[in-house]
Write an enzyme that holds these catalytic residues in place. Structure first.
Site, PDB file in Angstrom:
ATOM      1  N   SER A 149       0.915  -1.044  -0.210  1.00 49.69           N
ATOM      2  CA  SER A 149       0.152  -0.108  -0.617  1.00 49.69           C
ATOM      3  C   SER A 149       1.209   1.343  -0.148  1.00 49.69           C
ATOM      4  CB  SER A 149      -1.008  -0.049   1.133  1.00 49.69           C
ATOM      5  OG  SER A 149      -1.416   0.920   1.495  1.00 49.69           O
ATOM      6  N   TYR A 162      -1.076  -0.687  10.409  1.00 46.88           N
ATOM      7  CA  TYR A 162      -1.648  -1.321   9.148  1.00 46.88           C
ATOM      8  C   TYR A 162      -0.337  -0.539   8.358  1.00 46.88           C
ATOM      9  CZ  TYR A 162      -3.600  -1.442   4.455  1.00 46.88           C
ATOM     10  OH  TYR A 162      -4.092  -1.439   3.364  1.00 46.88           O
TER      11      TYR A 162
HETATM   12  N1  LIG Z   1      -8.930  -0.483  -1.502  1.00 47.09           N
HETATM   13  C1  LIG Z   1      -7.647   0.223  -1.548  1.00 47.09           C
HETATM   14  O1  LIG Z   1      -7.628   1.675  -1.713  1.00 47.09           O
HETATM   15  C2  LIG Z   1      -5.944  -0.531  -1.243  1.00 47.09           C
HETATM   16  C3  LIG Z   1      -5.044   0.302  -1.161  1.00 47.09           C
HETATM   17  C4  LIG Z   1      -3.603   0.278  -0.914  1.00 47.09           C
HETATM   18  C5  LIG Z   1      -3.651  -1.589  -0.277  1.00 47.09           C
HETATM   19  N2  LIG Z   1      -4.794  -2.381  -0.495  1.00 47.09           N
HETATM   20  C6  LIG Z   1      -4.659  -3.582  -0.185  1.00 47.09           C
HETATM   21  O2  LIG Z   1      -4.996  -4.450  -1.165  1.00 47.09           O
HETATM   22  C7  LIG Z   1      -5.269  -6.351  -0.567  1.00 47.09           C
HETATM   23  C8  LIG Z   1      -7.329  -6.034  -0.502  1.00 47.09           C
HETATM   24  O3  LIG Z   1      -8.293  -4.846  -0.155  1.00 47.09           O
HETATM   25  P1  LIG Z   1      -9.623  -4.551  -1.030  1.00 47.09           P
HETATM   26  O4  LIG Z   1      -9.406  -2.857  -1.077  1.00 47.09           O
HETATM   27  O5  LIG Z   1     -10.105  -4.631  -1.568  1.00 47.09           O
HETATM   28  O6  LIG Z   1     -10.523  -3.985   0.701  1.00 47.09           O
HETATM   29  P2  LIG Z   1     -11.325  -5.874   0.977  1.00 47.09           P
HETATM   30  O7  LIG Z   1     -12.929  -5.518   0.101  1.00 47.09           O
HETATM   31  O8  LIG Z   1     -12.161  -5.650   2.713  1.00 47.09           O
HETATM   32  O9  LIG Z   1     -10.380  -7.015   0.789  1.00 47.09           O
HETATM   33  C9  LIG Z   1     -10.146  -7.759   1.430  1.00 47.09           C
HETATM   34  C10 LIG Z   1      -9.938  -9.320   1.096  1.00 47.09           C
HETATM   35  O10 LIG Z   1      -9.021 -10.086   1.961  1.00 47.09           O
HETATM   36  C11 LIG Z   1     -10.297 -10.991   2.684  1.00 47.09           C
HETATM   37  N3  LIG Z   1      -9.362 -11.264   4.123  1.00 47.09           N
HETATM   38  C12 LIG Z   1      -8.946 -10.765   5.542  1.00 47.09           C
HETATM   39  N4  LIG Z   1      -9.265 -11.168   6.579  1.00 47.09           N
HETATM   40  C13 LIG Z   1      -8.389 -12.382   6.006  1.00 47.09           C
HETATM   41  C14 LIG Z   1      -8.758 -13.734   5.986  1.00 47.09           C
HETATM   42  N5  LIG Z   1      -8.119 -13.628   7.594  1.00 47.09           N
HETATM   43  N6  LIG Z   1      -8.961 -14.390   6.546  1.00 47.09           N
HETATM   44  C15 LIG Z   1      -8.499 -14.833   5.148  1.00 47.09           C
HETATM   45  N7  LIG Z   1      -9.277 -13.814   3.918  1.00 47.09           N
HETATM   46  C16 LIG Z   1      -9.265 -12.180   4.401  1.00 47.09           C
HETATM   47  C17 LIG Z   1     -11.519 -10.407   2.974  1.00 47.09           C
HETATM   48  O11 LIG Z   1     -11.970 -11.819   2.439  1.00 47.09           O
HETATM   49  P3  LIG Z   1     -13.517 -12.102   4.048  1.00 47.09           P
HETATM   50  O12 LIG Z   1     -13.440 -11.334   4.530  1.00 47.09           O
HETATM   51  O13 LIG Z   1     -13.987 -13.024   3.148  1.00 47.09           O
HETATM   52  O14 LIG Z   1     -12.041 -13.412   4.597  1.00 47.09           O
HETATM   53  C18 LIG Z   1     -11.186 -10.299   1.307  1.00 47.09           C
HETATM   54  O15 LIG Z   1     -11.576 -10.594   0.170  1.00 47.09           O
HETATM   55  C19 LIG Z   1      -5.873  -5.260   1.153  1.00 47.09           C
HETATM   56  O16 LIG Z   1      -4.095  -6.435   0.982  1.00 47.09           O
HETATM   57  C20 LIG Z   1      -5.372  -3.824   1.371  1.00 47.09           C
HETATM   58  O17 LIG Z   1      -4.663  -3.829   1.571  1.00 47.09           O
HETATM   59  C21 LIG Z   1      -5.756  -1.846  -0.508  1.00 47.09           C
END
Ligand SMILES: NC(=O)c1ccc[n+]([C@@H]2O[C@H](COP(=O)([O-])OP(=O)(O)OC[C@H]3O[C@@H](n4cnc5c(N)ncnc54)[C@H](OP(=O)(O)O)[C@@H]3O)[C@@H](O)[C@H]2O)c1
Length: 261
Positions: A149, A162
């Site tokens: 990130s 985080y």
């Molecule tokens: N959106 C952004 O702007 C952004 C920016 C920088 C980095 N990121 C990174 O991108 C990645 C995806 O995030 P997102 O924004 O798409 O958010 P999100 O929709 O909340 O996705 C998070 C995913 O991680 C899974 N997860 C969380 N805890 C878990 C566990 N204990 N076991 C298995 N799966 C788990 C969730 O699935 P379940 O709840 O079904 O388990 C969900 O599929 C993350 O690593 C986040 O830090 C996102």
């Protein structure tokens, strides 16, 4: 020629955190490009819905319902899968979690540290070890993609662990890249900026959030999911066969932005 260079057709790809947001997007574009996918997360209904839809365009999509912080079960399930399918070509360590309640470093508790590090970092290390050993065994010239990130490089008040975990993802990526190079396994990371998902919708959709994006991002807006595809296909395909240990920021210039006068 270009299509061939970035091809992921028939590549076996495991994506963690594929039940929503960016992980579900990676699944969709890789499915359309003909990859054989294994989607992992805890929410079974979400996975079932995504897989049912994707199977209309590509039958080779499977899912695993699993908490990646249940390390014993993770090991057992992944080893079974890898044995059954003779290994995977690409691992996308995307599962992540950022607490919505903001705290300062002083207010953090031991349990905050454990939760954030188990999900964002320890599981990534654990799963990568299992997958890389298997790639080595099957002589697969694999690729591991770790999702970091912009908070790895920029400090924002209120979510310290985080950011520390996401910095460590970049560091872990580099260490793995060097260790695994002798097995022809490449390890890179992608650091997204602001993409609207369940993780940050509560902020991005506010007026304060909109003003923040306009003020801090040189391109003046949040990212569209498709704007992650270029680097995703680069790292997942042989187009990046001589790239390892890199972190690419897909952030509209956010971390490069100048300090206000
Ligand atoms: N959106 C952004 O702007 C952004 C920016 C920088 C980095 N990121 C990174 O991108 C990645 C995806 O995030 P997102 O924004 O798409 O958010 P999100 O929709 O909340 O996705 C998070 C995913 O991680 C899974 N997860 C969380 N805890 C878990 C566990 N204990 N076991 C298995 N799966 C788990 C969730 O699935 P379940 O709840 O079904 O388990 C969900 O599929 C993350 O690593 C986040 O830090 C996102």
């Amino acid at each position: 020629m270009q299509n061939e260079l970035f091809s992921v057709k028939n590549k076996k790809i495991l994506i963690t955190g594929a039940s929503s947001g960016l992980g579900a997007h990676y699944a969709e574009v890789l499915a359309k490009a003909g990859a054989h996918l294994f989607l992992l997360a805890r929410r079974k209904e979400n996975l079932q819905y995504i897989v049912t839809n994707l199977q209309k365009i590509n039958p080779n999509i499977e899912y695993l319902v699993l908490d990646i912080t249940n390390f014993d079960l993770l090991q057992k399930t992944i080893i079974n899968l890898l044995d059954k399918i003779n290994g995977i070509d690409v691992l996308i360590n995307n599962a992540g979690y950022s607490p919505k309640i903001k705290k300062n470093v002083f207010d953090l508790e031991i349990s905050d540290w454990d939760d954030i590090f188990d999900i964002n970092l320890k599981s990534m290390w654990y799963l990568s070890n299992i997958v890389a050993k298997n790639m080595q065994l099957n002589s697969i010239k694999g690729s591991i993609i770790n999702i970091s990130s912009t908070v790895a490089n920029r400090t924002r008040i209120g979510n310290p662990f985080y950011g520390i975990a996401k910095s460590a993802v970049v560091s872990l990526t580099k260490k793995y890249a060097v260790e695994f190079a002798k097995y022809n396994i490449r390890v890179n990371s992608i650091a997204p900026g602001f993409f609207e998902t369940d993780m940050n919708r509560h902020f991005i959709q506010t007026q304060q959030g909109q003003e923040f994006l306009e003020r801090t991002i040189p391109l003046g807006r949040k990212g569209n999911f498709d704007e992650l595809n270029g680097v995703l296909f680069l790292f997942a395909s042989s187009a990046s066969s001589y790239i390892t240990g890199e972190c690419v920021f897909v952030d509209g210039g956010y971390i490069t932005n100048s300090i206000p006068n």
